[in-house]
Design an enzyme around this catalytic site. Structure first.
Site, short mmCIF file in Angstrom:
data_model
loop_
_atom_site.label_atom_id
_atom_site.label_comp_id
_atom_site.label_asym_id
_atom_site.label_seq_id
_atom_site.Cartn_x
_atom_site.Cartn_y
_atom_site.Cartn_z
N HIS A 101 0.83 -1.20 0.00
CA HIS A 101 0.00 0.00 0.00
C HIS A 101 0.86 1.24 0.00
O HIS A 101 1.93 1.27 0.60
CB HIS A 101 -0.96 0.03 1.20
CG HIS A 101 -0.26 -0.09 2.53
ND1 HIS A 101 0.15 -1.29 3.03
CD2 HIS A 101 0.09 0.84 3.45
CE1 HIS A 101 0.73 -1.10 4.21
NE2 HIS A 101 0.71 0.19 4.48
N HIS A 103 0.90 5.24 1.07
CA HIS A 103 0.28 6.33 1.82
C HIS A 103 0.41 7.59 0.98
O HIS A 103 1.54 7.95 0.60
CB HIS A 103 1.01 6.59 3.13
CG HIS A 103 0.98 5.45 4.12
ND1 HIS A 103 0.15 5.45 5.22
CD2 HIS A 103 1.70 4.30 4.19
CE1 HIS A 103 0.36 4.35 5.93
NE2 HIS A 103 1.29 3.63 5.33
P1 AMP Z 1 1.52 0.66 7.51
O1 AMP Z 1 1.84 0.95 8.96
O2 AMP Z 1 2.42 1.35 6.52
O3 AMP Z 1 1.42 -0.84 7.25
O4 AMP Z 1 0.10 1.29 7.24
C1 AMP Z 1 -1.10 0.69 7.61
C2 AMP Z 1 -2.11 1.79 7.69
O5 AMP Z 1 -3.41 1.19 7.64
C3 AMP Z 1 -2.06 2.64 8.95
O6 AMP Z 1 -1.83 4.00 8.60
C4 AMP Z 1 -3.44 2.44 9.58
O7 AMP Z 1 -3.94 3.63 10.16
C5 AMP Z 1 -4.28 1.99 8.40
N1 AMP Z 1 -5.43 1.17 8.71
C6 AMP Z 1 -5.47 0.08 9.53
N2 AMP Z 1 -6.71 -0.46 9.52
C7 AMP Z 1 -7.46 0.31 8.67
C8 AMP Z 1 -8.83 0.27 8.24
N3 AMP Z 1 -9.69 -0.67 8.66
N4 AMP Z 1 -9.26 1.23 7.38
C9 AMP Z 1 -8.41 2.19 6.96
N5 AMP Z 1 -7.11 2.26 7.31
C10 AMP Z 1 -6.65 1.35 8.17
#
Ligand code: AMP
Ligand code: ZN
Length: 112
Positions: A101, A103
């Site tokens: 993913h 950001h």
């Molecule tokens: P990472 O730490 O780079 O793996 O990013 C994961 C991201 O997913 C974090 O910024 C979380 O806030 C986001 N996240 C986790 N669960 C959800 C969800 N159900 N809907 C939207 N974002 C989420």
């Protein structure tokens, strides 16, 4: 779509877990981050499951290119067209969801 059991973002792509959709096409799905770190904080994910951006680049490079195009579109639609694009890769780098993913952060002057 190539999905992985018990993957949070596969479930979001499939609509099994709710999300606030920002954009969708044949290759990617984009939605608001639940815990925003900027005024605009959108996640762009490939519809197929890859553990991280390196695996995505190796197996589906056109989708990585699409992610960059969609990041620009979101930043132009929601802000002034500038954006920060982050791919945390590996637990020690801050990756907590092991479905590739991006950001997209924008909507304000971002801290360094
Ligand atoms: P990472 O730490 O780079 O793996 O990013 C994961 C991201 O997913 C974090 O910024 C979380 O806030 C986001 N996240 C986790 N669960 C959800 C969800 N159900 N809907 C939207 N974002 C989420
Ligand atoms: Zn997945």
């Amino acid at each position: 779509m190539a999905q992985k059991d018990d993957c949070l973002f596969c479930k979001i792509v499939a609509g099994k877990i709710p999300s606030t959709k920002v954009y969708e096409d044949d290759l990617v799905y984009a939605f608001n981050d639940l815990n925003p770190k900027a005024k605009v904080h959108v996640l762009i994910v490939p519809k197929n499951h890859y553990d991280n951006v390196v695996e995505l680049e190796q197996k589906e490079p056109a989708t990585l290119a699409r992610i960059i195009e969609v990041a620009q579109k979101i930043a132009s639609d929601k802000a002034d067209g500038t954006f920060r694009l982050i791919f945390n890769t590996g637990r020690n780098a801050g990756q907590s969801v092991f479905h590739a993913h991006a950001h997209v952060l924008t909507g304000e002057v971002l801290p360094e």
